[in-house]
Design a protein around this motif. Structure first.
Motif, PDB file in Angstrom:
ATOM      1  N   ARG A   1       0.833  -1.210   0.000  1.00 27.41           N
ATOM      2  CA  ARG A   1       0.000   0.000   0.000  1.00 27.41           C
ATOM      3  C   ARG A   1       0.869   1.262   0.000  1.00 27.41           C
ATOM      4  NH1 ARG A   1      -4.202  -0.554   4.777  1.00 27.41           N
ATOM      5  NH2 ARG A   1      -5.057   1.328   3.797  1.00 27.41           N
ATOM      6  N   ILE A   2       2.037   1.186   0.622  1.00 25.88           N
ATOM      7  CA  ILE A   2       2.961   2.322   0.616  1.00 25.88           C
ATOM      8  C   ILE A   2       3.589   2.482  -0.765  1.00 25.88           C
ATOM      9  CG2 ILE A   2       5.173   3.171   1.512  1.00 25.88           C
ATOM     10  CD1 ILE A   2       4.378   1.891   4.213  1.00 25.88           C
ATOM     11  N   LEU A   3       4.033   1.377  -1.363  1.00 21.20           N
ATOM     12  CA  LEU A   3       4.709   1.447  -2.661  1.00 21.20           C
ATOM     13  C   LEU A   3       3.772   1.873  -3.781  1.00 21.20           C
ATOM     14  CD1 LEU A   3       7.136  -1.613  -2.640  1.00 21.20           C
ATOM     15  CD2 LEU A   3       7.518   0.721  -1.854  1.00 21.20           C
ATOM     16  N   THR A   4       2.483   1.549  -3.648  1.00 22.21           N
ATOM     17  CA  THR A   4       1.522   1.969  -4.671  1.00 22.21           C
ATOM     18  C   THR A   4       0.982   3.371  -4.387  1.00 22.21           C
ATOM     19  OG1 THR A   4      -0.317   0.930  -3.477  1.00 22.21           O
ATOM     20  CG2 THR A   4       0.820  -0.405  -5.140  1.00 22.21           C
ATOM     21  N   LEU A   5       1.455   3.967  -3.286  1.00 20.46           N
ATOM     22  CA  LEU A   5       1.046   5.309  -2.863  1.00 20.46           C
ATOM     23  C   LEU A   5      -0.406   5.370  -2.388  1.00 20.46           C
ATOM     24  CD1 LEU A   5       2.842   7.429  -5.608  1.00 20.46           C
ATOM     25  CD2 LEU A   5       3.659   6.880  -3.322  1.00 20.46           C
ATOM     26  N   GLU A   6      -1.016   4.207  -2.154  1.00 13.38           N
ATOM     27  CA  GLU A   6      -2.317   4.200  -1.497  1.00 13.38           C
ATOM     28  C   GLU A   6      -2.175   4.824  -0.111  1.00 13.38           C
ATOM     29  OE1 GLU A   6      -5.545   1.082   0.424  1.00 13.38           O
ATOM     30  OE2 GLU A   6      -4.106   0.332  -1.040  1.00 13.38           O
ATOM     31  N   LEU A   7      -1.045   4.514   0.551  1.00  9.36           N
ATOM     32  CA  LEU A   7      -0.656   5.209   1.780  1.00  9.36           C
ATOM     33  C   LEU A   7       0.420   6.205   1.365  1.00  9.36           C
ATOM     34  CD1 LEU A   7      -0.478   2.199   4.289  1.00  9.36           C
ATOM     35  CD2 LEU A   7      -2.272   3.941   4.122  1.00  9.36           C
ATOM     36  N   ALA A   8       0.071   7.460   1.336  1.00 11.71           N
ATOM     37  CA  ALA A   8       0.946   8.481   0.760  1.00 11.71           C
ATOM     38  C   ALA A   8       2.007   8.939   1.741  1.00 11.71           C
ATOM     39  CB  ALA A   8       0.107   9.685   0.319  1.00 11.71           C
ATOM     40  N   PRO A   9       3.152   9.412   1.242  1.00 15.61           N
ATOM     41  CA  PRO A   9       4.174   9.986   2.116  1.00 15.61           C
ATOM     42  C   PRO A   9       3.590  11.075   3.005  1.00 15.61           C
ATOM     43  CG  PRO A   9       5.037   9.700  -0.095  1.00 15.61           C
ATOM     44  CD  PRO A   9       3.570   9.394  -0.172  1.00 15.61           C
ATOM     45  N   GLY A  10       3.918  10.994   4.299  1.00 19.47           N
ATOM     46  CA  GLY A  10       3.407  11.959   5.259  1.00 19.47           C
ATOM     47  C   GLY A  10       2.116  11.541   5.931  1.00 19.47           C
ATOM     48  N   GLU A  11       1.485  10.466   5.446  1.00 22.07           N
ATOM     49  CA  GLU A  11       0.212  10.041   6.029  1.00 22.07           C
ATOM     50  C   GLU A  11       0.430   9.377   7.384  1.00 22.07           C
ATOM     51  OE1 GLU A  11      -3.597   7.172   4.824  1.00 22.07           O
ATOM     52  OE2 GLU A  11      -2.286   8.024   3.275  1.00 22.07           O
ATOM     53  N   ASN A  12      -0.393   9.749   8.358  1.00 20.07           N
ATOM     54  CA  ASN A  12      -0.296   9.176   9.702  1.00 20.07           C
ATOM     55  C   ASN A  12      -0.827   7.751   9.727  1.00 20.07           C
ATOM     56  OD1 ASN A  12       0.831  11.422  11.043  1.00 20.07           O
ATOM     57  ND2 ASN A  12      -1.175  12.386  11.223  1.00 20.07           N
ATOM     58  N   LEU A  13      -0.164   6.897  10.512  1.00 19.11           N
ATOM     59  CA  LEU A  13      -0.591   5.514  10.682  1.00 19.11           C
ATOM     60  C   LEU A  13      -0.894   5.276  12.155  1.00 19.11           C
ATOM     61  CD1 LEU A  13       2.102   3.659   8.512  1.00 19.11           C
ATOM     62  CD2 LEU A  13      -0.189   4.363   7.817  1.00 19.11           C
ATOM     63  N   SER A  14      -2.034   4.680  12.426  1.00 19.15           N
ATOM     64  CA  SER A  14      -2.433   4.347  13.792  1.00 19.15           C
ATOM     65  C   SER A  14      -2.296   2.848  13.999  1.00 19.15           C
ATOM     66  CB  SER A  14      -3.879   4.779  14.050  1.00 19.15           C
ATOM     67  OG  SER A  14      -4.384   4.159  15.218  1.00 19.15           O
ATOM     68  N   ARG A  15      -1.467   2.456  14.976  1.00 24.72           N
ATOM     69  CA  ARG A  15      -1.294   1.035  15.251  1.00 24.72           C
ATOM     70  C   ARG A  15      -2.628   0.387  15.595  1.00 24.72           C
ATOM     71  NH1 ARG A  15       2.793  -0.707  19.937  1.00 24.72           N
ATOM     72  NH2 ARG A  15       4.161   0.597  18.656  1.00 24.72           N
ATOM     73  N   ASN A  16      -3.439   1.084  16.378  1.00 25.08           N
ATOM     74  CA  ASN A  16      -4.727   0.540  16.791  1.00 25.08           C
ATOM     75  C   ASN A  16      -5.660   0.368  15.588  1.00 25.08           C
ATOM     76  OD1 ASN A  16      -6.743  -0.204  18.882  1.00 25.08           O
ATOM     77  ND2 ASN A  16      -7.793   1.631  18.120  1.00 25.08           N
ATOM     78  N   GLU A  17      -5.699   1.374  14.718  1.00 18.21           N
ATOM     79  CA  GLU A  17      -6.575   1.289  13.549  1.00 18.21           C
ATOM     80  C   GLU A  17      -6.132   0.190  12.594  1.00 18.21           C
ATOM     81  OE1 GLU A  17      -6.778   5.112  11.746  1.00 18.21           O
ATOM     82  OE2 GLU A  17      -7.850   6.047  13.425  1.00 18.21           O
TER      83      GLU A  17
END
Length: 241
Positions: free
Chosen positions: A40-56
């Motif tokens: 998801r990171i490499l396809t930019l679905e999760l974009a640079p700078g996007e926050n990630l929540s361990r719980n979520e």
């Protein structure tokens, strides 16, 4: 559990064997989450700078936070996320210097691979790569850039495997997050896909014809393409850097 797994656990007590089984389960789940997040990171679905929540993330994948933590730690080691203790975790910005470093390593290896294949004059060794190229053309005709990109990586992996150094491809892959995201941004550019197909065909042709110098030249040009456009890519997507 299969016979091989039983044999592996045989030296342990019942309690020790259960601990080993639990470690295997955790490792498997952690690796699956790592692979899913990495894609998801490499396809930019999760974009640079996007926050990630361990719980979520744990809720999304239906797991505890332990395998999520382990997956995030591995992603941090690969430079794909930044973890700020007691603060936040976010997808890392694309690091052009790191991308250049990884590309230097890959080019050095792939030039030697192409030269060896060309010098060997054994066309059967590139049969798998040729088959992948045919599938790439089909993906291009269908307008499926995601599948095309997957096949692109597979094409180069098959060249590594053809000279018996497939594990080196995995080593490069672990370090390639930044250059892969650059390629993702570059791929939709007009003419880029056709250019990739052309280089792949010409590289295989030089190998099949037993021309090491030409194969080296084509690999060098091919692998330099995205970084040659890096200024334009950064200008179009400054928020990713």
């Amino acid at each position: 559990m299969n016979k091989k797994a039983i044999d592996v656990l045989a030296p342990f007590s019942v309690e020790q064997a259960e601990i080993v089984r639990e470690q295997i389960r955790k490792t498997s789940v952690s690796q699956q989450i790592h692979d899913a997040l990495r894609r998801r990171i490499l396809t930019l679905e999760l974009a640079p700078g996007e926050n990630l929540s361990r719980n979520e993330i744990a809720v999304y994948y239906g797991v505890s936070q332990t395998p999520v933590r382990d997956a995030l730690m591995k992603l941090e080691e690969e430079g794909l996320i930044d973890i700020f203790p007691q603060s936040k975790t976010e997808v890392s910005r694309i690091d052009v210097a790191q991308a250049r470093e990884t590309q230097f390593l890959r080019m050095s290896l792939e030039i030697e691979i192409a030269r060896r294949l060309a010098a060997a004059r054994e066309p059967d060794r590139i049969a798998a790569a040729s088959a992948i190229l045919a599938r790439q053309r089909t993906a291009h005709e269908a307008g499926d850039l995601t599948y095309f990109a997957d096949l692109d990586r597979t094409f180069h992996r098959e060249l590594f495997k053809a000279v018996g150094v497939g594990n080196l491809w995995e080593l490069i892959t672990d370090r390639s997050g930044h250059i892969d995201r650059l390629r993702k941004l570059n791929l939709p550019d007009p003419g880029k896909v056709s250019e990739i197909l052309d280089y792949h065909e010409r590289i295989l042709g030089a190998i099949a014809d037993g021309k090491p110098e030409l194969a080296e030249k084509l690999v060098r040009e091919h692998l330099s393409g995205t970084l040659a456009q890096v200024e334009q890519i950064v200008a179009r997507h400054p928020e990713y850097f």
